[in-house]
Design a protein around this motif. Structure first.
Motif, PDB file in Angstrom:
ATOM      1  N   ALA A  28      39.828  46.692  29.807  1.00 36.85           N
ATOM      2  CA  ALA A  28      40.979  46.226  30.586  1.00 36.85           C
ATOM      3  C   ALA A  28      41.074  47.002  31.891  1.00 36.85           C
ATOM      4  O   ALA A  28      40.914  48.221  31.914  1.00 36.85           O
ATOM      5  N   VAL A  29      41.328  46.275  32.964  1.00 44.44           N
ATOM      6  CA  VAL A  29      41.608  46.873  34.270  1.00 44.44           C
ATOM      7  C   VAL A  29      42.874  46.212  34.791  1.00 44.44           C
ATOM      8  O   VAL A  29      42.955  44.987  34.873  1.00 44.44           O
ATOM      9  N   VAL A  30      43.856  47.034  35.115  1.00 48.39           N
ATOM     10  CA  VAL A  30      45.120  46.538  35.653  1.00 48.39           C
ATOM     11  C   VAL A  30      45.248  47.041  37.079  1.00 48.39           C
ATOM     12  O   VAL A  30      45.198  48.245  37.323  1.00 48.39           O
ATOM     13  N   ASP A  31      45.398  46.108  38.025  1.00 47.27           N
ATOM     14  CA  ASP A  31      45.686  46.443  39.422  1.00 47.27           C
ATOM     15  C   ASP A  31      47.149  46.107  39.687  1.00 47.27           C
ATOM     16  O   ASP A  31      47.619  45.030  39.306  1.00 47.27           O
ATOM     17  N   PHE A  32      47.849  47.011  40.347  1.00 48.18           N
ATOM     18  CA  PHE A  32      49.250  46.805  40.689  1.00 48.18           C
ATOM     19  C   PHE A  32      49.448  47.124  42.159  1.00 48.18           C
ATOM     20  O   PHE A  32      49.009  48.172  42.640  1.00 48.18           O
ATOM     21  N   GLU A  71      47.182  60.975  27.974  1.00 46.50           N
ATOM     22  CA  GLU A  71      48.140  60.346  27.061  1.00 46.50           C
ATOM     23  C   GLU A  71      47.724  58.939  26.631  1.00 46.50           C
ATOM     24  O   GLU A  71      47.981  58.539  25.497  1.00 46.50           O
ATOM     25  N   PHE A  72      47.087  58.190  27.529  1.00 50.05           N
ATOM     26  CA  PHE A  72      46.759  56.795  27.239  1.00 50.05           C
ATOM     27  C   PHE A  72      45.261  56.561  27.058  1.00 50.05           C
ATOM     28  O   PHE A  72      44.824  55.411  26.984  1.00 50.05           O
ATOM     29  N   ALA A  73      44.466  57.622  27.020  1.00 55.88           N
ATOM     30  CA  ALA A  73      43.006  57.530  26.845  1.00 55.88           C
ATOM     31  C   ALA A  73      42.397  56.591  27.892  1.00 55.88           C
ATOM     32  O   ALA A  73      41.673  55.648  27.569  1.00 55.88           O
ATOM     33  N   VAL A  97      44.321  50.999  36.912  1.00 56.21           N
ATOM     34  CA  VAL A  97      44.158  51.698  35.651  1.00 56.21           C
ATOM     35  C   VAL A  97      43.122  50.956  34.829  1.00 56.21           C
ATOM     36  O   VAL A  97      43.166  49.725  34.737  1.00 56.21           O
ATOM     37  N   ALA A  98      42.176  51.686  34.243  1.00 54.62           N
ATOM     38  CA  ALA A  98      41.172  51.087  33.360  1.00 54.62           C
ATOM     39  C   ALA A  98      41.189  51.822  32.027  1.00 54.62           C
ATOM     40  O   ALA A  98      41.293  53.053  31.977  1.00 54.62           O
ATOM     41  N   SER A  99      41.103  51.041  30.961  1.00 58.25           N
ATOM     42  CA  SER A  99      41.052  51.614  29.616  1.00 58.25           C
ATOM     43  C   SER A  99      40.269  50.673  28.711  1.00 58.25           C
ATOM     44  O   SER A  99      39.897  49.573  29.109  1.00 58.25           O
ATOM     45  N   GLN A 100      40.069  51.108  27.503  1.00 64.66           N
ATOM     46  CA  GLN A 100      39.322  50.280  26.566  1.00 64.66           C
ATOM     47  C   GLN A 100      40.146  49.096  26.078  1.00 64.66           C
ATOM     48  O   GLN A 100      39.591  48.067  25.705  1.00 64.66           O
ATOM     49  N   HIS A 101      41.474  49.233  26.102  1.00 64.34           N
ATOM     50  CA  HIS A 101      42.343  48.176  25.572  1.00 64.34           C
ATOM     51  C   HIS A 101      43.466  47.854  26.553  1.00 64.34           C
ATOM     52  O   HIS A 101      43.968  48.741  27.241  1.00 64.34           O
ATOM     53  N   ARG A 102      43.888  46.592  26.586  1.00 65.07           N
ATOM     54  CA  ARG A 102      44.887  46.140  27.553  1.00 65.07           C
ATOM     55  C   ARG A 102      46.254  46.781  27.355  1.00 65.07           C
ATOM     56  O   ARG A 102      46.946  47.085  28.324  1.00 65.07           O
ATOM     57  N   ALA A 103      46.657  47.004  26.104  1.00 69.92           N
ATOM     58  CA  ALA A 103      47.991  47.566  25.858  1.00 69.92           C
ATOM     59  C   ALA A 103      48.135  48.921  26.550  1.00 69.92           C
ATOM     60  O   ALA A 103      49.143  49.170  27.220  1.00 69.92           O
ATOM     61  N   GLU A 104      47.138  49.771  26.399  1.00 73.67           N
ATOM     62  CA  GLU A 104      47.187  51.087  27.036  1.00 73.67           C
ATOM     63  C   GLU A 104      47.179  50.973  28.550  1.00 73.67           C
ATOM     64  O   GLU A 104      47.869  51.723  29.245  1.00 73.67           O
ATOM     65  N   SER A 109      50.179  51.901  33.333  1.00 69.72           N
ATOM     66  CA  SER A 109      50.571  51.478  34.681  1.00 69.72           C
ATOM     67  C   SER A 109      52.074  51.637  34.884  1.00 69.72           C
ATOM     68  O   SER A 109      52.521  52.206  35.883  1.00 69.72           O
ATOM     69  N   GLU A 110      52.839  51.142  33.940  1.00 65.71           N
ATOM     70  CA  GLU A 110      54.295  51.252  34.049  1.00 65.71           C
ATOM     71  C   GLU A 110      54.726  52.722  34.001  1.00 65.71           C
ATOM     72  O   GLU A 110      55.578  53.155  34.781  1.00 65.71           O
ATOM     73  N   TRP A 111      54.123  53.491  33.119  1.00 62.10           N
ATOM     74  CA  TRP A 111      54.444  54.912  32.980  1.00 62.10           C
ATOM     75  C   TRP A 111      54.171  55.663  34.279  1.00 62.10           C
ATOM     76  O   TRP A 111      54.976  56.478  34.731  1.00 62.10           O
ATOM     77  N   ILE A 112      53.024  55.402  34.896  1.00 62.77           N
ATOM     78  CA  ILE A 112      52.656  56.077  36.145  1.00 62.77           C
ATOM     79  C   ILE A 112      53.655  55.761  37.256  1.00 62.77           C
ATOM     80  O   ILE A 112      54.117  56.653  37.964  1.00 62.77           O
ATOM     81  N   VAL A 113      54.011  54.493  37.408  1.00 56.92           N
ATOM     82  CA  VAL A 113      54.957  54.115  38.463  1.00 56.92           C
ATOM     83  C   VAL A 113      56.320  54.764  38.213  1.00 56.92           C
ATOM     84  O   VAL A 113      56.943  55.290  39.143  1.00 56.92           O
ATOM     85  N   ASP A 114      56.777  54.768  36.964  1.00 56.68           N
ATOM     86  CA  ASP A 114      58.063  55.402  36.650  1.00 56.68           C
ATOM     87  C   ASP A 114      58.040  56.894  36.963  1.00 56.68           C
ATOM     88  O   ASP A 114      58.980  57.428  37.558  1.00 56.68           O
TER      89      ASP A 114
END
Length: 147
Positions: A28-32, A71-73, A97-104, A109-114
């Motif tokens: 999973a890769v999430v761009d915000f 914290e999120f591997a 953010v890139a991780s092995q799974h989308r949930a993390e 992403s939300e945790w970092i922005v907060d």
């Protein structure tokens, strides 16, 4: 997650997403992109002026990114924040953010922005939209022709 990548940047330049160097281990890769809205507290705005304590802001961004990796591997965290005037519709923040799974990836992403909003010494000053001046009055022939 052998060697996670952590990249932090404060810049006065417009933000663009860095090239997508796909990590074959990441599922999973999430761009915000944080975009400046056209209004703030019900008032139309032209944009936001961002100021930072540059060294401290970079330090805090790196700490937050490293904490998120642990914290999120995560395999990758990229945080770019713009400083200076950012007009409505432009990006003030880019996060990948890139991780092995989308949930993390989504949670991180939300945790970092907060955390960024609470801990990083970056301040914003809203620039209110100034109403356009009234049309100029016409004189002489132009006024008579317009009537």
């Amino acid at each position: 997650m052998a060697n996670p990548v952590c990249e932090v940047l404060l810049t006065k330049a417009q933000l663009t997403a860095p090239p997508d160097d796909a990590d074959l281990g990441a599922g999973a890769v999430v761009d915000f992109f944080g975009i400046v809205r056209g209004s703030e507290n019900g008032h139309r705005i032209d944009g936001i002026e961002y100021e930072a304590h540059w060294e401290m802001a970079e330090h805090q961004l790196k700490r937050i990114a490293q904490q998120a990796i642990e914290e999120f591997a995560l395999d990758l965290v990229i945080v770019h924040h713009r400083i200076g005037f950012v007009a409505v519709g432009q990006s003030s923040l880019f996060l990948r953010v890139a991780s092995q799974h989308r949930a993390e990836a989504f949670q991180a992403s939300e945790w970092i922005v907060d955390k960024l909003k609470k801990k990083v010494p970056i301040w914003k000053r809203v620039k209110l939209e100034i109403d356009p001046p009234p049309p100029r009055l016409r004189r002489g022939r132009q006024a008579q022709q317009a009537a």
